[in-house]
Design a protein around this motif. Sequence first.
Motif, PDB file in Angstrom:
ATOM      1  N   PHE A  69      58.149   6.438  39.969  1.00  0.00           N
ATOM      2  CA  PHE A  69      57.933   5.875  41.302  1.00  0.00           C
ATOM      3  C   PHE A  69      56.667   6.478  41.915  1.00  0.00           C
ATOM      4  CE2 PHE A  69      58.713   6.669  45.894  1.00  0.00           C
ATOM      5  CZ  PHE A  69      58.809   5.360  46.362  1.00  0.00           C
ATOM      6  N   ALA A  70      56.570   7.796  41.896  1.00  0.00           N
ATOM      7  CA  ALA A  70      55.420   8.480  42.492  1.00  0.00           C
ATOM      8  C   ALA A  70      54.138   8.161  41.741  1.00  0.00           C
ATOM      9  CB  ALA A  70      55.671   9.985  42.518  1.00  0.00           C
ATOM     10  N   ARG A  71      54.212   8.086  40.427  1.00  0.00           N
ATOM     11  CA  ARG A  71      53.015   7.780  39.638  1.00  0.00           C
ATOM     12  C   ARG A  71      52.458   6.405  39.987  1.00  0.00           C
ATOM     13  NH1 ARG A  71      53.282   7.719  33.122  1.00  0.00           N
ATOM     14  NH2 ARG A  71      54.106   5.623  33.522  1.00  0.00           N
ATOM     15  N   SER A  72      53.352   5.431  40.171  1.00  0.00           N
ATOM     16  CA  SER A  72      52.913   4.092  40.557  1.00  0.00           C
ATOM     17  C   SER A  72      52.289   4.096  41.942  1.00  0.00           C
ATOM     18  CB  SER A  72      54.091   3.111  40.513  1.00  0.00           C
ATOM     19  OG  SER A  72      54.550   2.929  39.190  1.00  0.00           O
ATOM     20  N   LEU A  73      52.914   4.838  42.880  1.00  0.00           N
ATOM     21  CA  LEU A  73      52.366   4.882  44.228  1.00  0.00           C
ATOM     22  C   LEU A  73      51.004   5.567  44.253  1.00  0.00           C
ATOM     23  CD1 LEU A  73      55.371   5.681  46.599  1.00  0.00           C
ATOM     24  CD2 LEU A  73      54.337   3.473  46.065  1.00  0.00           C
ATOM     25  N   GLN A  74      50.855   6.642  43.496  1.00  0.00           N
ATOM     26  CA  GLN A  74      49.564   7.326  43.481  1.00  0.00           C
ATOM     27  C   GLN A  74      48.469   6.439  42.902  1.00  0.00           C
ATOM     28  OE1 GLN A  74      49.774  11.334  41.752  1.00  0.00           O
ATOM     29  NE2 GLN A  74      49.905  12.088  43.837  1.00  0.00           N
ATOM     30  N   THR A  75      48.811   5.650  41.916  1.00  0.00           N
ATOM     31  CA  THR A  75      47.836   4.733  41.343  1.00  0.00           C
ATOM     32  C   THR A  75      47.346   3.742  42.390  1.00  0.00           C
ATOM     33  OG1 THR A  75      48.849   4.909  39.153  1.00  0.00           O
ATOM     34  CG2 THR A  75      47.458   2.987  39.552  1.00  0.00           C
ATOM     35  N   GLU A  76      48.255   3.293  43.248  1.00  0.00           N
ATOM     36  CA  GLU A  76      47.921   2.294  44.255  1.00  0.00           C
ATOM     37  C   GLU A  76      47.323   2.918  45.514  1.00  0.00           C
ATOM     38  OE1 GLU A  76      47.612  -1.555  45.843  1.00  0.00           O
ATOM     39  OE2 GLU A  76      48.233  -0.948  43.819  1.00  0.00           O
ATOM     40  N   LEU A  77      47.845   4.070  45.949  1.00  0.00           N
ATOM     41  CA  LEU A  77      47.497   4.618  47.263  1.00  0.00           C
ATOM     42  C   LEU A  77      46.522   5.786  47.208  1.00  0.00           C
ATOM     43  CD1 LEU A  77      51.115   4.701  48.741  1.00  0.00           C
ATOM     44  CD2 LEU A  77      49.389   2.910  49.092  1.00  0.00           C
ATOM     45  N   LYS A  94      63.448   4.573  32.306  1.00  0.00           N
ATOM     46  CA  LYS A  94      63.293   4.874  33.722  1.00  0.00           C
ATOM     47  C   LYS A  94      61.902   4.478  34.228  1.00  0.00           C
ATOM     48  CE  LYS A  94      67.347   6.832  34.494  1.00  0.00           C
ATOM     49  NZ  LYS A  94      68.135   6.402  33.346  1.00  0.00           N
ATOM     50  N   GLN A  95      60.999   4.130  33.284  1.00  0.00           N
ATOM     51  CA  GLN A  95      59.650   3.735  33.677  1.00  0.00           C
ATOM     52  C   GLN A  95      59.684   2.490  34.559  1.00  0.00           C
ATOM     53  OE1 GLN A  95      60.617   4.788  30.670  1.00  0.00           O
ATOM     54  NE2 GLN A  95      58.964   5.830  29.560  1.00  0.00           N
ATOM     55  N   ASP A  96      60.397   1.465  34.101  1.00  0.00           N
ATOM     56  CA  ASP A  96      60.436   0.217  34.866  1.00  0.00           C
ATOM     57  C   ASP A  96      61.229   0.373  36.158  1.00  0.00           C
ATOM     58  OD1 ASP A  96      58.826  -1.442  33.282  1.00  0.00           O
ATOM     59  OD2 ASP A  96      60.451  -1.758  31.856  1.00  0.00           O
ATOM     60  N   VAL A  97      62.227   1.243  36.164  1.00  0.00           N
ATOM     61  CA  VAL A  97      62.973   1.495  37.400  1.00  0.00           C
ATOM     62  C   VAL A  97      62.030   2.022  38.472  1.00  0.00           C
ATOM     63  CG1 VAL A  97      64.895   2.725  38.463  1.00  0.00           C
ATOM     64  CG2 VAL A  97      65.058   1.999  36.077  1.00  0.00           C
ATOM     65  N   GLY A  98      61.238   3.042  38.108  1.00  0.00           N
ATOM     66  CA  GLY A  98      60.299   3.615  39.058  1.00  0.00           C
ATOM     67  C   GLY A  98      59.259   2.614  39.527  1.00  0.00           C
ATOM     68  N   ALA A 119      58.667   1.267  43.317  1.00  0.00           N
ATOM     69  CA  ALA A 119      57.345   1.415  43.927  1.00  0.00           C
ATOM     70  C   ALA A 119      56.840   0.090  44.470  1.00  0.00           C
ATOM     71  CB  ALA A 119      56.361   1.988  42.909  1.00  0.00           C
ATOM     72  N   ALA A 120      57.105  -1.008  43.770  1.00  0.00           N
ATOM     73  CA  ALA A 120      56.701  -2.324  44.266  1.00  0.00           C
ATOM     74  C   ALA A 120      57.379  -2.626  45.596  1.00  0.00           C
ATOM     75  CB  ALA A 120      57.038  -3.399  43.235  1.00  0.00           C
ATOM     76  N   GLU A 121      58.663  -2.301  45.709  1.00  0.00           N
ATOM     77  CA  GLU A 121      59.367  -2.497  46.973  1.00  0.00           C
ATOM     78  C   GLU A 121      58.826  -1.565  48.054  1.00  0.00           C
ATOM     79  OE1 GLU A 121      63.002  -4.793  47.423  1.00  0.00           O
ATOM     80  OE2 GLU A 121      60.850  -5.266  47.387  1.00  0.00           O
ATOM     81  N   ALA A 122      58.446  -0.351  47.661  1.00  0.00           N
ATOM     82  CA  ALA A 122      57.871   0.576  48.634  1.00  0.00           C
ATOM     83  C   ALA A 122      56.558   0.038  49.194  1.00  0.00           C
ATOM     84  CB  ALA A 122      57.645   1.940  47.992  1.00  0.00           C
ATOM     85  N   LEU A 123      55.733  -0.534  48.340  1.00  0.00           N
ATOM     86  CA  LEU A 123      54.459  -1.081  48.810  1.00  0.00           C
ATOM     87  C   LEU A 123      54.683  -2.170  49.845  1.00  0.00           C
ATOM     88  CD1 LEU A 123      52.484  -1.207  45.442  1.00  0.00           C
ATOM     89  CD2 LEU A 123      52.139   0.388  47.334  1.00  0.00           C
ATOM     90  N   ILE A 176      51.271  -7.196  51.243  1.00  0.00           N
ATOM     91  CA  ILE A 176      51.767  -8.559  51.068  1.00  0.00           C
ATOM     92  C   ILE A 176      51.759  -8.857  49.576  1.00  0.00           C
ATOM     93  CG2 ILE A 176      51.398 -10.987  51.609  1.00  0.00           C
ATOM     94  CD1 ILE A 176      50.013 -10.104  54.168  1.00  0.00           C
ATOM     95  N   LEU A 177      52.921  -8.843  48.969  1.00  0.00           N
ATOM     96  CA  LEU A 177      53.029  -9.038  47.532  1.00  0.00           C
ATOM     97  C   LEU A 177      54.450  -9.429  47.180  1.00  0.00           C
ATOM     98  CD1 LEU A 177      53.228  -5.602  45.669  1.00  0.00           C
ATOM     99  CD2 LEU A 177      53.790  -5.933  48.071  1.00  0.00           C
ATOM    100  N   VAL A 178      54.624  -9.984  45.988  1.00  0.00           N
ATOM    101  CA  VAL A 178      55.957 -10.242  45.457  1.00  0.00           C
ATOM    102  C   VAL A 178      56.435  -8.950  44.812  1.00  0.00           C
ATOM    103  CG1 VAL A 178      57.327 -11.589  43.834  1.00  0.00           C
ATOM    104  CG2 VAL A 178      55.448 -12.672  45.074  1.00  0.00           C
ATOM    105  N   SER A 179      57.512  -8.388  45.317  1.00  0.00           N
ATOM    106  CA  SER A 179      57.964  -7.075  44.858  1.00  0.00           C
ATOM    107  C   SER A 179      59.376  -7.100  44.304  1.00  0.00           C
ATOM    108  CB  SER A 179      57.904  -6.073  46.016  1.00  0.00           C
ATOM    109  OG  SER A 179      58.719  -6.508  47.094  1.00  0.00           O
ATOM    110  N   ALA A 180      59.977  -8.281  44.224  1.00  0.00           N
ATOM    111  CA  ALA A 180      61.346  -8.403  43.721  1.00  0.00           C
ATOM    112  C   ALA A 180      61.523  -9.783  43.116  1.00  0.00           C
ATOM    113  CB  ALA A 180      62.354  -8.168  44.851  1.00  0.00           C
TER     114      ALA A 180
END
Length: 661
Positions: free
Chosen positions: A176-184, A527-531, A535-539, A546-550
């Motif tokens: 989850f954190a790795r995905s957020l850091q990549t984006e933010l 657990k990679q896809d879970v995180g 993270a998509a929902e967090a964004l 503004i994105l499709v997250s689910a």
Amino acid sequence: MKCLRLSLLAVGLLLVQFSYADVRLPNVFGSHMVLQRKKPVPVWGWAEAGEKVTVTFTNQVKTTKADKSGKWMLLLDPMEAGGPYGLTVKGKKNELTYDDVLLGDVWVCSGQSNMEWQLSGVNDAKAEIKAANYPTMRQFLVKKSLSLVPKDDVDGNWSACTPETAARFTAVGYFFARSLQTELNVPIGLVNTTWGGTHIETWTSREGLAKDPELATAIANAPTTDEAMRQSGQQRIAKLLAKTQNGQLPTAAEALTWATPDFDASGWRTMNMPGDWQWSGLPEFDGVVWFRREVMIPDNVNPKKVILRLGPSDDVDSTFVNGQFVGSTRDYALRNYVLPDGLLKPGRNVIAVRINDSGGSGGLMGSGGQFGLTGTNVDESLAGKWQYRVAQVHPTSYNAGPNTYGSLLFNAMVHPLIPYAIEGVIWYQGETNADRANQYRRAFPLLIRDWRSHWANAVLPLPKPTASTDFPFLFVQLANFGSADNSQGSNWAELREAQTMALALPNTGMAVTSDIGNPSDIHPRNKQDVGKRLAAEALRVAYGKILVSAGPMYDARTMTGNQITLTFKNVGQGLVSHDKYGYLKGFQVAGADEKFYFAKAEIKGDVVVLSSDSVATPVAVRYGWANDNGEANLFNKDGFPAVPFRTDAWRSVTEKEKFEQ
């Protein structure tokens, strides 16, 4: 799946009386910590009554005085992401300095074992750990503890993410954190407060549970001292034995006769195996339990080269077939016992398994697919009802476990963290509540509101932070696991439904994982896809992207003759089936008789059209409605799986199950 049991006295049931001669902060403050950006940051602790305390951080210098009880708190003004910085806290007699402090986003990671699951246990763990060089990602790991009263502090420490430390990070939180850091591109702090095998009531405050008459039973009659807890445990076990076997325990010699085929076990109670006996009739029990199962082999069959498969057991088994010992294995390993030819005979056979559990979960813990007899001329599942009887009680049964009463983990592992400034919460829990899935409709929203309320009110009488008190609360819907047979209903499907209902609360988001579970392992390693999905929902929820997250979510239906047309929200770029032949699976329809049949399903543009030759006039639809719903394969083209659902409100198979002490 061990549940650590601790003496309430040892973990500090009674609040320790500190000397406030020196200024002191709770352990959640430390070197390498992450403080929340863009929000007021509470800093608090203890000192002598009336003592002046000065906090210095970046260009801010804040002062306050300890109250009559020695407690103090102040707020740092909102700051942008950055660091590393130093934070200094100075009192009359001492000064504390914390180094390598970052400003970023802090997320609480909580729940049971699938959130606790460490990076060392995921798919491709060695490669993932080797690549885990994210020095601005930090974890505060809360040590397991429990308490009947709210505690002021936890035992834990902050660590930066490196290949040397990453193995102990919560895997879901890490990805989850790795995905957020990549984006933010901001520091991320993970506060890991988790405990495997725990139900939701233990994570909810006493005040929260008291607001709901049905859930208040979780805290009713809770003792307040260590000795009272032990006495309560003895009474609880005595009551359990009286209920299950008239309060009687066998002698060692008597118990040995339980393995023989001619022993009369007609008076024994039954429970479904494989499973955890904590949720099937022996709650909070540690000791020795015998299980028996009769197997009928047709008279014209001569079984040969037979293997008895029992999956993993918790902790130690001693297994007998027709009175003959065939093997014993320690801990959570697969049991595959090769039976001598001729031991299994045509007609009646008896399998007896003695399980010695030293603490926490107990039983034959595998999945249905790991549980049976296989060989030449025989292929027999052993999943289902087994007779059982208690032979010994271990003294640890009298101690409190995390699920003995409500609020035990909230008091010890959540309350001390409040009001540490956070961006939000990610939550993965529910497996332990599946047998009470209908009640989870009340319990889960209550926990979310409860945590938000505590964080919002903890800074009083200081001015409340300007940010919304409804902080983002994101959660994982249960993955596929267990049986795909839903002919008798599905408790996991009903738990997933309760989780979906919680999306009615503001600032919530859910990651669907029905496609990435493992029907034979309650701890799927992906657990990679879970995180990534969290993270998509967090964004979307926390960061306003503004994105499709689910994935697609059921919206409405229309009925024409024997067809039902379904429309969905979150269609994104369009609907698609994840099947190499394009078949759409996982849908069932029923008529007014409430009997469900698999449906033919076809994607037509942005709708799904269903029909079944067995249902002339369908009135209800279910999708992904099974414990193992991995067959369900409707996605949007953005890559997210559809949310399981039902359109009916027919009787719940878990509606009568309630919390019991």
